[in-house]
Scaffold this motif. Structure first.
Motif, PDB file in Angstrom:
ATOM      1  N   GLY A 104       6.932   7.313   6.053  1.00  0.00           N
ATOM      2  CA  GLY A 104       7.187   5.883   5.921  1.00  0.00           C
ATOM      3  C   GLY A 104       7.601   5.250   7.239  1.00  0.00           C
ATOM      4  O   GLY A 104       7.153   4.159   7.584  1.00  0.00           O
ATOM      5  N   PHE A 105       8.433   5.966   7.993  1.00  0.00           N
ATOM      6  CA  PHE A 105       8.873   5.462   9.297  1.00  0.00           C
ATOM      7  C   PHE A 105       7.700   5.376  10.264  1.00  0.00           C
ATOM      8  O   PHE A 105       7.562   4.402  10.999  1.00  0.00           O
ATOM      9  CB  PHE A 105       9.975   6.353   9.866  1.00  0.00           C
ATOM     10  CG  PHE A 105      10.563   5.833  11.138  1.00  0.00           C
ATOM     11  CD1 PHE A 105      11.503   4.816  11.106  1.00  0.00           C
ATOM     12  CD2 PHE A 105      10.167   6.342  12.366  1.00  0.00           C
ATOM     13  CE1 PHE A 105      12.041   4.309  12.283  1.00  0.00           C
ATOM     14  CE2 PHE A 105      10.689   5.859  13.539  1.00  0.00           C
ATOM     15  CZ  PHE A 105      11.637   4.829  13.508  1.00  0.00           C
ATOM     16  N   LYS A 106       6.845   6.379  10.255  1.00  0.00           N
ATOM     17  CA  LYS A 106       5.693   6.404  11.152  1.00  0.00           C
ATOM     18  C   LYS A 106       4.732   5.255  10.843  1.00  0.00           C
ATOM     19  O   LYS A 106       4.161   4.649  11.734  1.00  0.00           O
ATOM     20  CB  LYS A 106       4.961   7.735  11.044  1.00  0.00           C
ATOM     21  CG  LYS A 106       3.756   7.857  11.954  1.00  0.00           C
ATOM     22  CD  LYS A 106       3.287   9.276  12.034  1.00  0.00           C
ATOM     23  CE  LYS A 106       2.105   9.455  12.930  1.00  0.00           C
ATOM     24  NZ  LYS A 106       2.136   8.748  14.185  1.00  0.00           N
ATOM     25  N   VAL A 107       4.582   4.942   9.560  1.00  0.00           N
ATOM     26  CA  VAL A 107       3.637   3.903   9.150  1.00  0.00           C
ATOM     27  C   VAL A 107       4.219   2.505   9.312  1.00  0.00           C
ATOM     28  O   VAL A 107       3.529   1.597   9.800  1.00  0.00           O
ATOM     29  CB  VAL A 107       3.186   4.140   7.685  1.00  0.00           C
ATOM     30  CG1 VAL A 107       2.361   2.980   7.164  1.00  0.00           C
ATOM     31  CG2 VAL A 107       2.403   5.438   7.578  1.00  0.00           C
ATOM     32  N   ALA A 108       5.490   2.305   8.906  1.00  0.00           N
ATOM     33  CA  ALA A 108       6.023   0.935   8.879  1.00  0.00           C
ATOM     34  C   ALA A 108       7.479   0.828   9.303  1.00  0.00           C
ATOM     35  O   ALA A 108       8.196  -0.070   8.854  1.00  0.00           O
ATOM     36  CB  ALA A 108       5.837   0.349   7.483  1.00  0.00           C
ATOM     37  N   GLY A 109       7.945   1.737  10.131  1.00  0.00           N
ATOM     38  CA  GLY A 109       9.304   1.644  10.644  1.00  0.00           C
ATOM     39  C   GLY A 109      10.362   1.936   9.596  1.00  0.00           C
ATOM     40  O   GLY A 109      10.099   2.566   8.574  1.00  0.00           O
ATOM     41  N   ILE A 110      11.566   1.432   9.847  1.00  0.00           N
ATOM     42  CA  ILE A 110      12.708   1.728   8.980  1.00  0.00           C
ATOM     43  C   ILE A 110      12.508   1.131   7.586  1.00  0.00           C
ATOM     44  O   ILE A 110      12.894   1.736   6.583  1.00  0.00           O
ATOM     45  CB  ILE A 110      14.034   1.255   9.625  1.00  0.00           C
ATOM     46  CG1 ILE A 110      15.246   1.863   8.907  1.00  0.00           C
ATOM     47  CG2 ILE A 110      14.140  -0.241   9.668  1.00  0.00           C
ATOM     48  CD1 ILE A 110      15.493   3.278   9.267  1.00  0.00           C
TER      49      ILE A 110
ATOM     50  N   GLN B 277       0.834  -1.206   0.000  1.00  0.00           N
ATOM     51  CA  GLN B 277       0.000   0.000   0.000  1.00  0.00           C
ATOM     52  C   GLN B 277       0.873   1.262   0.000  1.00  0.00           C
ATOM     53  O   GLN B 277       0.572   2.237  -0.695  1.00  0.00           O
ATOM     54  CB  GLN B 277      -0.921  -0.027   1.223  1.00  0.00           C
ATOM     55  CG  GLN B 277      -2.051   0.946   1.164  1.00  0.00           C
ATOM     56  CD  GLN B 277      -3.009   0.764   2.339  1.00  0.00           C
ATOM     57  OE1 GLN B 277      -2.816  -0.080   3.205  1.00  0.00           O
ATOM     58  NE2 GLN B 277      -4.030   1.584   2.356  1.00  0.00           N
ATOM     59  N   LEU B 278       1.973   1.242   0.764  1.00  0.00           N
ATOM     60  CA  LEU B 278       2.908   2.370   0.768  1.00  0.00           C
ATOM     61  C   LEU B 278       3.523   2.571  -0.622  1.00  0.00           C
ATOM     62  O   LEU B 278       3.600   3.695  -1.106  1.00  0.00           O
ATOM     63  CB  LEU B 278       4.028   2.148   1.788  1.00  0.00           C
ATOM     64  CG  LEU B 278       3.737   2.486   3.234  1.00  0.00           C
ATOM     65  CD1 LEU B 278       4.881   2.023   4.133  1.00  0.00           C
ATOM     66  CD2 LEU B 278       3.499   3.968   3.421  1.00  0.00           C
ATOM     67  N   VAL B 279       3.955   1.480  -1.246  1.00  0.00           N
ATOM     68  CA  VAL B 279       4.560   1.573  -2.580  1.00  0.00           C
ATOM     69  C   VAL B 279       3.575   2.159  -3.580  1.00  0.00           C
ATOM     70  O   VAL B 279       3.894   3.086  -4.329  1.00  0.00           O
ATOM     71  CB  VAL B 279       5.057   0.189  -3.071  1.00  0.00           C
ATOM     72  CG1 VAL B 279       5.409   0.230  -4.553  1.00  0.00           C
ATOM     73  CG2 VAL B 279       6.256  -0.258  -2.263  1.00  0.00           C
ATOM     74  N   LEU B 280       2.349   1.639  -3.599  1.00  0.00           N
ATOM     75  CA  LEU B 280       1.358   2.112  -4.559  1.00  0.00           C
ATOM     76  C   LEU B 280       1.001   3.582  -4.316  1.00  0.00           C
ATOM     77  O   LEU B 280       0.902   4.375  -5.261  1.00  0.00           O
ATOM     78  CB  LEU B 280       0.105   1.242  -4.503  1.00  0.00           C
ATOM     79  CG  LEU B 280       0.289  -0.204  -4.973  1.00  0.00           C
ATOM     80  CD1 LEU B 280      -0.991  -1.002  -4.753  1.00  0.00           C
ATOM     81  CD2 LEU B 280       0.733  -0.253  -6.420  1.00  0.00           C
ATOM     82  N   THR B 281       0.812   3.943  -3.072  1.00  0.00           N
ATOM     83  CA  THR B 281       0.431   5.316  -2.738  1.00  0.00           C
ATOM     84  C   THR B 281       1.525   6.305  -3.125  1.00  0.00           C
ATOM     85  O   THR B 281       1.269   7.307  -3.795  1.00  0.00           O
ATOM     86  CB  THR B 281       0.125   5.439  -1.229  1.00  0.00           C
ATOM     87  OG1 THR B 281      -0.941   4.558  -0.906  1.00  0.00           O
ATOM     88  CG2 THR B 281      -0.239   6.859  -0.855  1.00  0.00           C
TER      89      THR B 281
END
Length: 176
Positions: A66-72, A6-10
Protein backbone atom coordinates in the motif's frame (compact mmCIF):
# COMPACT_ATOMS: atom_id res chain seq x y z
CA UNK A 1 -11.17 4.56 -11.17
CA UNK A 2 -9.05 6.21 -8.52
CA UNK A 3 -5.97 4.45 -7.25
CA UNK A 4 -7.26 4.34 -3.67
CA UNK A 5 -10.59 2.79 -4.71
CA UNK A 6 -8.68 0.25 -6.77
CA UNK A 7 -6.57 -0.61 -3.69
CA UNK A 8 -9.70 -1.06 -1.56
CA UNK A 9 -11.41 -3.30 -4.12
CA UNK A 10 -8.31 -5.39 -4.77
CA UNK A 11 -7.37 -6.00 -1.15
CA UNK A 12 -10.97 -6.52 0.00
CA UNK A 13 -11.31 -9.26 -2.61
CA UNK A 14 -8.01 -10.82 -1.50
CA UNK A 15 -9.20 -10.63 2.11
CA UNK A 16 -12.33 -12.63 1.36
CA UNK A 17 -10.38 -15.15 -0.74
CA UNK A 18 -7.79 -15.76 2.00
CA UNK A 19 -9.23 -19.12 3.06
CA UNK A 20 -6.47 -20.95 4.89
CA UNK A 21 -4.51 -17.80 5.68
CA UNK A 22 -2.75 -15.08 3.77
CA UNK A 23 -0.36 -17.47 2.07
CA UNK A 24 -3.33 -18.93 0.21
CA UNK A 25 -3.80 -15.72 -1.80
CA UNK A 26 -0.15 -15.07 -2.65
CA UNK A 27 -0.39 -16.27 -6.28
CA UNK A 28 -3.51 -14.19 -6.92
CA UNK A 29 -2.02 -11.22 -5.06
CA UNK A 30 1.14 -11.44 -7.12
CA UNK A 31 -0.85 -11.52 -10.37
CA UNK A 32 -3.19 -8.67 -9.41
CA UNK A 33 -0.34 -6.47 -8.22
CA UNK A 34 1.59 -7.02 -11.43
CA UNK A 35 -1.42 -6.19 -13.64
CA UNK A 36 -2.99 -3.37 -11.66
CA UNK A 37 -0.11 -1.66 -9.88
CA UNK A 38 3.00 -2.59 -11.92
CA UNK A 39 4.67 -4.41 -9.02
CA UNK A 40 7.09 -6.89 -10.56
CA UNK A 41 7.54 -10.46 -9.35
CA UNK A 42 10.99 -9.58 -8.00
CA UNK A 43 9.57 -6.63 -6.04
CA UNK A 44 6.79 -8.86 -4.71
CA UNK A 45 9.30 -11.46 -3.51
CA UNK A 46 11.33 -8.75 -1.76
CA UNK A 47 8.22 -7.39 -0.04
CA UNK A 48 7.17 -10.92 0.94
CA UNK A 49 10.64 -11.58 2.38
CA UNK A 50 10.42 -8.47 4.54
CA UNK A 51 7.03 -9.67 5.78
CA UNK A 52 8.52 -13.02 6.78
CA UNK A 53 11.34 -11.50 8.81
CA UNK A 54 9.44 -8.60 10.39
CA UNK A 55 7.82 -9.18 13.78
CA UNK A 56 4.09 -9.78 13.83
CA UNK A 57 1.85 -11.42 11.25
CA UNK A 58 3.67 -11.94 7.96
CA UNK A 59 0.72 -10.57 5.98
CA UNK A 60 1.49 -7.12 7.35
CA UNK A 61 3.54 -7.04 4.17
CA UNK A 62 0.41 -5.61 2.53
CA UNK A 63 1.20 -2.34 4.31
CA UNK A 64 4.43 -2.10 2.34
CA UNK A 65 2.52 -2.72 -0.88
CA UNK A 66 0.00 0.00 0.00
CA UNK A 67 2.83 2.39 0.83
CA UNK A 68 4.62 1.61 -2.43
CA UNK A 69 1.46 2.22 -4.46
CA UNK A 70 -0.06 5.24 -2.68
CA UNK A 71 2.10 6.35 0.23
CA UNK A 72 1.01 6.42 3.86
CA UNK A 73 -2.69 6.80 2.94
CA UNK A 74 -2.44 3.74 0.69
CA UNK A 75 -0.84 1.82 3.53
CA UNK A 76 -3.74 2.62 5.88
CA UNK A 77 -6.36 1.83 3.25
CA UNK A 78 -4.76 -1.50 2.42
CA UNK A 79 -4.54 -2.36 6.13
CA UNK A 80 -8.30 -1.90 6.56
CA UNK A 81 -9.25 -3.40 3.20
CA UNK A 82 -7.18 -6.56 3.73
CA UNK A 83 -7.91 -7.30 7.39
CA UNK A 84 -11.40 -5.93 8.07
CA UNK A 85 -13.56 -7.99 5.63
CA UNK A 86 -11.99 -11.32 6.59
CA UNK A 87 -12.18 -10.43 10.30
CA UNK A 88 -15.89 -9.67 10.05
CA UNK A 89 -16.48 -12.82 8.00
CA UNK A 90 -14.48 -14.89 10.48
CA UNK A 91 -16.40 -13.47 13.44
CA UNK A 92 -19.79 -14.37 11.99
CA UNK A 93 -18.62 -17.71 10.61
CA UNK A 94 -17.25 -18.56 14.06
CA UNK A 95 -20.58 -17.75 15.68
CA UNK A 96 -22.41 -19.85 13.10
CA UNK A 97 -19.87 -22.67 13.52
CA UNK A 98 -20.46 -22.69 17.30
CA UNK A 99 -24.21 -22.77 16.74
CA UNK A 100 -23.87 -26.03 14.79
CA UNK A 101 -21.34 -27.58 17.18
CA UNK A 102 -23.23 -30.86 17.56
CA UNK A 103 -24.29 -31.45 13.97
CA UNK A 104 -22.60 -34.45 12.34
CA UNK A 105 -21.93 -32.65 9.04
CA UNK A 106 -19.75 -30.07 10.78
CA UNK A 107 -16.76 -32.44 10.95
CA UNK A 108 -17.33 -33.41 7.30
CA UNK A 109 -17.12 -29.78 6.19
CA UNK A 110 -14.05 -29.23 8.34
CA UNK A 111 -12.38 -32.32 6.87
CA UNK A 112 -13.14 -31.11 3.35
CA UNK A 113 -11.70 -27.63 3.98
CA UNK A 114 -8.39 -28.86 5.42
CA UNK A 115 -6.86 -30.19 2.17
CA UNK A 116 -8.19 -27.18 0.27
CA UNK A 117 -6.42 -24.85 2.68
CA UNK A 118 -3.20 -26.85 2.43
CA UNK A 119 -3.38 -26.76 -1.36
CA UNK A 120 -3.93 -23.01 -1.39
CA UNK A 121 -0.98 -22.46 0.94
CA UNK A 122 1.20 -24.74 -1.20
CA UNK A 123 0.29 -22.70 -4.28
CA UNK A 124 1.42 -19.58 -2.42
CA UNK A 125 4.74 -21.18 -1.57
CA UNK A 126 5.13 -22.27 -5.20
CA UNK A 127 4.43 -18.75 -6.49
CA UNK A 128 7.11 -17.23 -4.26
CA UNK A 129 9.59 -20.05 -4.98
CA UNK A 130 9.09 -19.72 -8.73
CA UNK A 131 10.01 -16.05 -8.60
CA UNK A 132 12.93 -16.39 -6.20
CA UNK A 133 14.68 -19.66 -7.13
CA UNK A 134 16.49 -18.48 -10.23
CA UNK A 135 19.75 -20.43 -10.16
CA UNK A 136 21.29 -23.58 -8.72
CA UNK A 137 22.72 -21.53 -5.84
CA UNK A 138 19.31 -20.10 -4.87
CA UNK A 139 17.85 -23.62 -5.07
CA UNK A 140 20.57 -24.91 -2.73
CA UNK A 141 19.97 -22.02 -0.33
CA UNK A 142 16.21 -22.69 -0.35
CA UNK A 143 16.68 -26.41 0.32
CA UNK A 144 19.30 -25.75 3.01
CA UNK A 145 16.98 -23.24 4.69
CA UNK A 146 14.09 -25.71 4.55
CA UNK A 147 16.28 -28.43 6.04
CA UNK A 148 17.46 -26.21 8.91
CA UNK A 149 13.94 -25.05 9.72
CA UNK A 150 12.51 -28.58 9.70
CA UNK A 151 15.38 -30.44 11.38
CA UNK A 152 16.89 -28.05 13.90
CA UNK A 153 15.65 -25.88 16.73
CA UNK A 154 17.34 -22.77 15.37
CA UNK A 155 14.98 -19.80 15.32
CA UNK A 156 13.66 -19.52 11.73
CA UNK A 157 14.36 -15.78 11.70
CA UNK A 158 18.07 -16.48 12.16
CA UNK A 159 18.00 -19.20 9.51
CA UNK A 160 16.30 -16.87 7.02
CA UNK A 161 18.65 -13.97 7.83
CA UNK A 162 21.70 -16.24 7.55
CA UNK A 163 20.56 -17.66 4.23
CA UNK A 164 19.82 -14.16 3.02
CA UNK A 165 23.34 -13.06 3.95
CA UNK A 166 24.86 -16.07 2.16
CA UNK A 167 22.77 -15.29 -0.91
CA UNK A 168 23.78 -11.64 -0.79
CA UNK A 169 27.47 -12.51 -0.48
CA UNK A 170 27.26 -14.97 -3.36
CA UNK A 171 25.33 -12.63 -5.65
CA UNK A 172 27.42 -9.60 -4.74
CA UNK A 173 30.91 -11.02 -4.83
CA UNK A 174 30.82 -14.15 -6.99
CA UNK A 175 28.50 -13.02 -9.77
CA UNK A 176 29.92 -9.51 -10.15
Amino acid sequence: MSLLVQLVLTFSLLSILAVGGGTAVLPEMQTLLAHQFDITHAQFVHIYSIGQVAPGPNMLMVLIIGFKVAGIVGSGIVLLAFFLPSSILCFYAGRLWSHFAHNPWRRTIQSALEPISIGLMASGVYAVAKASIVSPVTLILALFTLYLILRTKINPVFVILGSGMLGFIYLRFFLS
